[in-house]
Design an enzyme around this catalytic site. Structure first.
Site, PDB file in Angstrom:
ATOM      1  N   ASP A   1      36.350  50.022  41.158  1.00 58.17           N
ATOM      2  CA  ASP A   1      37.702  49.792  41.663  1.00 58.17           C
ATOM      3  C   ASP A   1      38.650  50.963  41.399  1.00 58.17           C
ATOM      4  OD1 ASP A   1      36.946  47.310  42.549  1.00 58.17           O
ATOM      5  OD2 ASP A   1      37.838  46.206  40.889  1.00 58.17           O
TER       6      ASP A   1
ATOM      7  N   ASP B   1      32.845  43.078  47.272  1.00 58.56           N
ATOM      8  CA  ASP B   1      34.009  43.961  47.299  1.00 58.56           C
ATOM      9  C   ASP B   1      33.594  45.447  47.288  1.00 58.56           C
ATOM     10  OD1 ASP B   1      34.099  41.543  45.721  1.00 58.56           O
ATOM     11  OD2 ASP B   1      36.211  41.917  45.326  1.00 58.56           O
TER      12      ASP B   1
END
Length: 367
Positions: A106, A165
């Site tokens: 991320d 994700d």
């Protein structure tokens, strides 16, 4: 008479093509991508940073920034571009501590932003800042865990964790690195990683579990997958050995999304649950995938063009008078609980939602 019939038949395909293209171009006032994009992009310019763990520029902010930059480029809005570049400048000086570290999927994706700026400005400082984020995604740190080293030994990113994700987070920075360097290793990495996630997580119905141990079709998670495949296919060479497999996964997913689109034009927080609430960020990502698919000829324009238009018209109705998108699921970790996804809080103006709306505006404006 025969001559008249021949003329009519020759004109019909052109008229059909015109009707199909108008599905994604002729919008009423208030719904045009130029209007919507401007509202959202200028709102971002004045917005505060959305920090990861309160420390570093977060991935939702990064993707909103990228979307606004692409809008400025395609609309030739020099004022907007300058404001966005000025917003970035303190990250070289007074806000340098906000630059994400390079130790998590991320965080590494932040590199896509300076690499995007490099493509637009050719300023070397953006390349020098952005490229290490792509490189370190494949360089196991000295204190790397055994599982991370195992992934790396197989040619995958050590940041692999098999959460859906990841297939936007990893592929976007690797794809941007490929675009600026033309080094095939970056796009090969992205494609190899995508095939792994397709093989491990895509179900027979075309949708994706959030993770192998979380058997739920979460909206935005699937949105990351849809948008990730879309971006990768836009940049993957036609002769790439993994292209057919990724296109197959894309088509299978798009067919399922078409089936699960609700009568309102939206998709639900849990895609396959009719009683779940309509969620905007995932819906916008699916709409983006539809628009790009139609415009690139990957999807049947007669079928997916109207679906994309219906979705866009529905999405715009969720923007309030301040340019903030409503009904955005908050940041969500995986959890093996169906009720958990039903109960996730809903935000207004969350960058998770603002960003994919901007991607849609740019996709609609692209020729």
């Amino acid at each position: 008479m025969l001559k008249t019939i021949f003329i009519l038949l020759s004109i019909f395909p052109f008229q059909l093509l015109l009707a199909q293209s108008s599905q994604l171009s002729d919008f009423p006032k208030g719904y045009t991508p130029e209007e919507v994009g401007k509202r959202l992009a200028y709102r971002f310019v004045d917005g505060k940073h959305a920090l990861h763990a309160g420390k570093w520029i977060s991935y939702p902010e990064t993707f909103n920034w990228n979307g606004a930059l692409q809008l400025a480029k395609i609309t030739k809005d020099k004022k907007l571009f300058k404001l966005l570049e000025n917003k970035f400048e303190p990250l070289f000086t007074t806000e340098k501590e906000l630059l994400p570290i390079m130790n998590h999927v991320d965080l590494n994706m932040f590199g896509s932003l300076p690499l995007n700026l490099y493509q637009m400005t050719k300023k070397k400082k953006y390349l020098e800042l952005g490229l290490p984020y792509a490189d370190t995604q494949w360089e196991v740190p000295e204190n790397g865990k055994p599982a991370e080293k195992e992934w790396a030994d197989k040619g995958y990113s050590w940041q692999t964790r098999l959460w859906i994700d990841d297939m936007y987070m990893i592929t976007i920075v690797q794809t941007q690195a490929y675009k600026v360097t033309k080094d095939r290793k970056y796009i090969d990495r992205a494609a190899k990683e995508m095939v792994l996630y397709l093989d491990e997580l895509q179900r027979p119905n075309g949708l994706f579990y959030h993770a192998p141990d979380v058997p739920f079709y979460w909206g935005r998670g699937n949105g990351w997958m849809a948008a990730g495949m879309t971006e990768l296919l836009r940049n993957l060479p036609e002769n790439h050995p993994d292209r057919q497999r990724i296109m197959q996964g894309y088509h299978t997913m798009m067919k399922s999304l078409l089936d699960y689109q609700t009568s309102s034009g939206m998709w639900n927080q849990l895609i396959d649950q009719p009683d779940c609430w309509a969620e905007t960020s995932g819906s916008a990502m699916f709409t983006f995938a539809f628009i790009v698919g139609v415009k690139n000829g990957w999807l049947d324009a007669e079928v997916y063009g109207p679906a994309a238009r219906k979705a866009w018209m529905a999405l715009v109705s969720y923007i309030n008078d301040k340019g903030a998108v409503r009904e955005v699921c908050v940041g969500t970790n995986k959890k093996n609980s169906k009720q958990y996804y039903y109960d996730r809080p809903r935000n207004t103006g969350d960058y998770h939602g603002q960003a994919p709306y901007l991607w849609c505006t740019v996709a609609l404006l692209e020729k």
